[in-house]
Design a protein around this motif. Structure first.
Motif, PDB file in Angstrom:
ATOM      1  N   ARG A  11      -0.150   8.405   3.137  1.00  0.00           N
ATOM      2  CA  ARG A  11       1.022   7.624   2.746  1.00  0.00           C
ATOM      3  C   ARG A  11       1.134   7.567   1.221  1.00  0.00           C
ATOM      4  NH1 ARG A  11       1.311   2.039   6.027  1.00  0.00           N
ATOM      5  NH2 ARG A  11       3.207   1.888   4.738  1.00  0.00           N
ATOM      6  N   PRO A  12       2.340   7.646   0.674  1.00  0.00           N
ATOM      7  CA  PRO A  12       2.513   7.590  -0.792  1.00  0.00           C
ATOM      8  C   PRO A  12       1.932   6.301  -1.364  1.00  0.00           C
ATOM      9  CG  PRO A  12       4.537   8.279   0.280  1.00  0.00           C
ATOM     10  CD  PRO A  12       3.624   7.826   1.380  1.00  0.00           C
ATOM     11  N   TYR A  13       1.319   6.449  -2.540  1.00  0.00           N
ATOM     12  CA  TYR A  13       0.714   5.296  -3.204  1.00  0.00           C
ATOM     13  C   TYR A  13       1.031   5.390  -4.694  1.00  0.00           C
ATOM     14  CZ  TYR A  13      -2.658   1.547  -4.015  1.00  0.00           C
ATOM     15  OH  TYR A  13      -3.233   0.342  -4.340  1.00  0.00           O
ATOM     16  N   PRO A  14       1.231   4.249  -5.369  1.00  0.00           N
ATOM     17  CA  PRO A  14       1.580   4.295  -6.801  1.00  0.00           C
ATOM     18  C   PRO A  14       0.484   4.952  -7.638  1.00  0.00           C
ATOM     19  CG  PRO A  14       1.970   2.104  -5.898  1.00  0.00           C
ATOM     20  CD  PRO A  14       1.227   2.871  -4.845  1.00  0.00           C
ATOM     21  N   TYR A  15       0.916   5.728  -8.608  1.00  0.00           N
ATOM     22  CA  TYR A  15      -0.004   6.320  -9.585  1.00  0.00           C
ATOM     23  C   TYR A  15       0.016   5.439 -10.831  1.00  0.00           C
ATOM     24  CZ  TYR A  15      -2.033   9.690 -12.834  1.00  0.00           C
ATOM     25  OH  TYR A  15      -2.823  10.305 -13.775  1.00  0.00           O
ATOM     26  N   VAL A 143     -10.299  -3.616   1.184  1.00  0.00           N
ATOM     27  CA  VAL A 143      -9.416  -4.769   1.375  1.00  0.00           C
ATOM     28  C   VAL A 143      -8.193  -4.669   0.470  1.00  0.00           C
ATOM     29  CG1 VAL A 143      -9.214  -7.270   1.163  1.00  0.00           C
ATOM     30  CG2 VAL A 143     -11.314  -6.260   2.076  1.00  0.00           C
ATOM     31  N   LEU A 144      -8.415  -4.352  -0.819  1.00  0.00           N
ATOM     32  CA  LEU A 144      -7.333  -4.412  -1.805  1.00  0.00           C
ATOM     33  C   LEU A 144      -6.321  -3.279  -1.672  1.00  0.00           C
ATOM     34  CD1 LEU A 144      -9.341  -5.482  -4.986  1.00  0.00           C
ATOM     35  CD2 LEU A 144      -7.952  -6.920  -3.480  1.00  0.00           C
ATOM     36  N   LEU A 145      -6.788  -2.048  -1.415  1.00  0.00           N
ATOM     37  CA  LEU A 145      -5.855  -0.916  -1.356  1.00  0.00           C
ATOM     38  C   LEU A 145      -4.849  -1.049  -0.211  1.00  0.00           C
ATOM     39  CD1 LEU A 145      -8.029   2.204  -2.292  1.00  0.00           C
ATOM     40  CD2 LEU A 145      -6.513   0.850  -3.732  1.00  0.00           C
ATOM     41  N   PRO A 146      -5.282  -1.324   1.029  1.00  0.00           N
ATOM     42  CA  PRO A 146      -4.287  -1.495   2.106  1.00  0.00           C
ATOM     43  C   PRO A 146      -3.341  -2.672   1.859  1.00  0.00           C
ATOM     44  CG  PRO A 146      -6.457  -1.093   3.031  1.00  0.00           C
ATOM     45  CD  PRO A 146      -6.651  -1.337   1.568  1.00  0.00           C
ATOM     46  N   LEU A 147      -3.873  -3.774   1.318  1.00  0.00           N
ATOM     47  CA  LEU A 147      -3.018  -4.929   1.042  1.00  0.00           C
ATOM     48  C   LEU A 147      -1.943  -4.582   0.010  1.00  0.00           C
ATOM     49  CD1 LEU A 147      -5.526  -7.934   0.914  1.00  0.00           C
ATOM     50  CD2 LEU A 147      -3.797  -7.461   2.666  1.00  0.00           C
ATOM     51  N   ASN A 148      -2.336  -3.873  -1.033  1.00  0.00           N
ATOM     52  CA  ASN A 148      -1.375  -3.489  -2.071  1.00  0.00           C
ATOM     53  C   ASN A 148      -0.355  -2.493  -1.527  1.00  0.00           C
ATOM     54  OD1 ASN A 148      -0.467  -3.657  -4.822  1.00  0.00           O
ATOM     55  ND2 ASN A 148      -1.291  -1.612  -5.157  1.00  0.00           N
ATOM     56  N   LEU A 149      -0.821  -1.565  -0.687  1.00  0.00           N
ATOM     57  CA  LEU A 149       0.077  -0.583  -0.081  1.00  0.00           C
ATOM     58  C   LEU A 149       1.153  -1.275   0.752  1.00  0.00           C
ATOM     59  CD1 LEU A 149       0.710   2.423   0.675  1.00  0.00           C
ATOM     60  CD2 LEU A 149      -0.762   2.082   2.648  1.00  0.00           C
ATOM     61  N   GLU A 150       0.735  -2.179   1.627  1.00  0.00           N
ATOM     62  CA  GLU A 150       1.694  -2.858   2.497  1.00  0.00           C
ATOM     63  C   GLU A 150       2.619  -3.779   1.698  1.00  0.00           C
ATOM     64  OE1 GLU A 150       2.166  -2.034   5.556  1.00  0.00           O
ATOM     65  OE2 GLU A 150       0.496  -0.612   5.405  1.00  0.00           O
ATOM     66  N   ARG A 151       2.093  -4.428   0.661  1.00  0.00           N
ATOM     67  CA  ARG A 151       2.911  -5.317  -0.166  1.00  0.00           C
ATOM     68  C   ARG A 151       4.038  -4.546  -0.844  1.00  0.00           C
ATOM     69  NH1 ARG A 151       3.281  -6.477  -5.534  1.00  0.00           N
ATOM     70  NH2 ARG A 151       1.598  -5.010  -6.042  1.00  0.00           N
ATOM     71  N   LEU A 152       3.691  -3.414  -1.452  1.00  0.00           N
ATOM     72  CA  LEU A 152       4.694  -2.631  -2.162  1.00  0.00           C
ATOM     73  C   LEU A 152       5.671  -1.972  -1.191  1.00  0.00           C
ATOM     74  CD1 LEU A 152       2.412  -0.981  -4.859  1.00  0.00           C
ATOM     75  CD2 LEU A 152       4.091  -2.797  -5.212  1.00  0.00           C
ATOM     76  N   PHE A 153       5.154  -1.511  -0.054  1.00  0.00           N
ATOM     77  CA  PHE A 153       6.010  -0.862   0.933  1.00  0.00           C
ATOM     78  C   PHE A 153       7.088  -1.832   1.427  1.00  0.00           C
ATOM     79  CE2 PHE A 153       7.066   0.270   5.330  1.00  0.00           C
ATOM     80  CZ  PHE A 153       7.496   1.577   5.148  1.00  0.00           C
ATOM     81  N   LYS A 154       6.687  -3.046   1.788  1.00  0.00           N
ATOM     82  CA  LYS A 154       7.645  -4.044   2.262  1.00  0.00           C
ATOM     83  C   LYS A 154       8.636  -4.433   1.164  1.00  0.00           C
ATOM     84  CE  LYS A 154       4.618  -6.065   5.782  1.00  0.00           C
ATOM     85  NZ  LYS A 154       3.855  -7.259   6.210  1.00  0.00           N
ATOM     86  N   LYS A 155       8.123  -4.557  -0.051  1.00  0.00           N
ATOM     87  CA  LYS A 155       8.982  -4.945  -1.177  1.00  0.00           C
ATOM     88  C   LYS A 155      10.096  -3.928  -1.394  1.00  0.00           C
ATOM     89  CE  LYS A 155       8.787  -5.606  -6.209  1.00  0.00           C
ATOM     90  NZ  LYS A 155       7.892  -5.640  -7.392  1.00  0.00           N
ATOM     91  N   SER A 255      15.912   4.651   0.614  1.00  0.00           N
ATOM     92  CA  SER A 255      14.784   4.160   1.407  1.00  0.00           C
ATOM     93  C   SER A 255      13.669   3.792   0.441  1.00  0.00           C
ATOM     94  CB  SER A 255      14.313   5.216   2.411  1.00  0.00           C
ATOM     95  OG  SER A 255      13.922   6.403   1.751  1.00  0.00           O
ATOM     96  N   GLY A 256      12.602   3.187   0.956  1.00  0.00           N
ATOM     97  CA  GLY A 256      11.538   2.751   0.063  1.00  0.00           C
ATOM     98  C   GLY A 256      10.166   3.063   0.600  1.00  0.00           C
ATOM     99  N   ASN A 257       9.219   3.222  -0.313  1.00  0.00           N
ATOM    100  CA  ASN A 257       7.802   3.307   0.036  1.00  0.00           C
ATOM    101  C   ASN A 257       7.018   2.603  -1.065  1.00  0.00           C
ATOM    102  OD1 ASN A 257       7.514   5.123  -2.133  1.00  0.00           O
ATOM    103  ND2 ASN A 257       7.725   6.913  -0.819  1.00  0.00           N
ATOM    104  N   ALA A 258       5.704   2.719  -1.055  1.00  0.00           N
ATOM    105  CA  ALA A 258       4.879   1.982  -2.012  1.00  0.00           C
ATOM    106  C   ALA A 258       5.085   2.445  -3.451  1.00  0.00           C
ATOM    107  CB  ALA A 258       3.404   2.101  -1.636  1.00  0.00           C
TER     108      ALA A 258
END
Length: 290
Positions: A11-15, A143-155, A255-258
């Motif tokens: 899944r895309p993740y911020p660089y 813990v932190l990476l999945p939480l940040n991924l889901e937070r940004l994805f939803k945002k 559309s949006g992703n993290a």
């Protein structure tokens, strides 16, 4: 199960590693918190008779060592990294895992500076330093990476849905401009109403536009900056990413992703990113009237 894990890691993740002022701020904050925690709470067993240095300096050394290693690693990573749009959760986890191993090795190498023990260079301590650093770090990352991924994805998914609903549709007046390239004989005319986007392609720019129901593209010897300056009089032209220039009037859907937004254009399979730092400005341009 394995396919689901692979899909999740892809899944895309911020660089984050191109913004050095933020990286340095984060590293300094981590170093400060690490020092204060170690010095005042002594979370690990402390045998001061083995210390060559005062405990204050030991805590400071342990706090600064990871910062130095991380800074060098992120610097090399940023210099060698290609297309950051393709950065994923898996790549983020992989590089941070490598960093944890390097920090563990660094902690082992400074043992002789800190401790007065004959077996400082033993294999046991080498494994112990790497294992302790890696396990503690990975526990936090898990813990932190999945939480940040889901937070940004939803945002960004929420923001994209609102844009699609609230956008004021506009008709672009036809206006043909001559695009000047670094080679005069390759200059060409572009109808702004047909223009979709431009993409950096090495030392060139790839320009996409519509002709009827077909998407055309042309590779020209021109920088994205030069192209943007030639189209600066058009309010609907927007640089959505360091590698993309778009015509906002021709965006079909968002559309949006993290990593931010992804823009779709009619009859075009390629989606164009809007980087996180450009989101607020894009929202204004995309929803405004002419």
């Amino acid at each position: 199960m394995i396919n689901k894990i692979i899909g999740y890691l892809n899944r895309p993740y911020p660089y984050y590693y191109g913004r050095w002022h933020k990286i340095l701020l984060i590293l300094a904050t981590v170093a400060l918190l690490s020092f204060l925690f170690s010095y005042f709470f002594e979370p690990f067993e402390v045998n001061r008779t083995e210390h060559k240095l005062d405990y204050f300096w030991i805590c400071l050394l342990h706090a600064l060592l990871p910062v130095g290693i991380a800074f060098v690693y992120f610097l090399v990573l940023d210099k060698t990294q290609g297309d950051t749009i393709k950065w994923t959760l898996g790549k983020e986890a992989l590089h941070l895992s490598i960093l944890l191993v390097l920090i563990g090795i660094g902690s082992f190498l400074i043992r002789d500076v800190i401790y007065d023990k004959p077996d400082n260079w033993s294999v046991r301590y080498f494994r112990e330093e790497i294992k302790n650093t890696f396990l503690v770090g990975m526990l936090l990352l898990a813990v932190l990476l999945p939480l940040n991924l889901e937070r940004l994805f939803k945002k960004y998914q929420t923001g994209a849905r609102q844009l699609n609903v609230n956008r004021l549709r506009r008709a672009t007046n036809e206006r043909v401009v001559t695009i000047e390239t670094s080679v005069p004989s390759e200059n060409f005319r572009l109808n702004i109403s047909d223009f979709l986007f431009a993409k950096v392609y090495g030392n060139y720019v790839e320009i996409y536009w519509k002709e009827g129901n077909e998407v055309m593209k042309k590779l020209v010897r021109l920088s994205l900056k030069d192209l943007r300056e030639q189209l600066t009089t058009f309010g609907s032209i927007f640089q959505s990413h360091r590698s993309f220039l778009i015509q906002t009037d021709n965006v079909k859907a968002v559309s949006g992703n993290a990593q931010g937004y992804l823009l779709s254009f009619e009859d075009c399979t390629l989606k164009v990113p809007v980087s996180r730092s450009k989101i607020a400005e894009f929202n204004t341009v995309f929803t405004s009237n002419k």
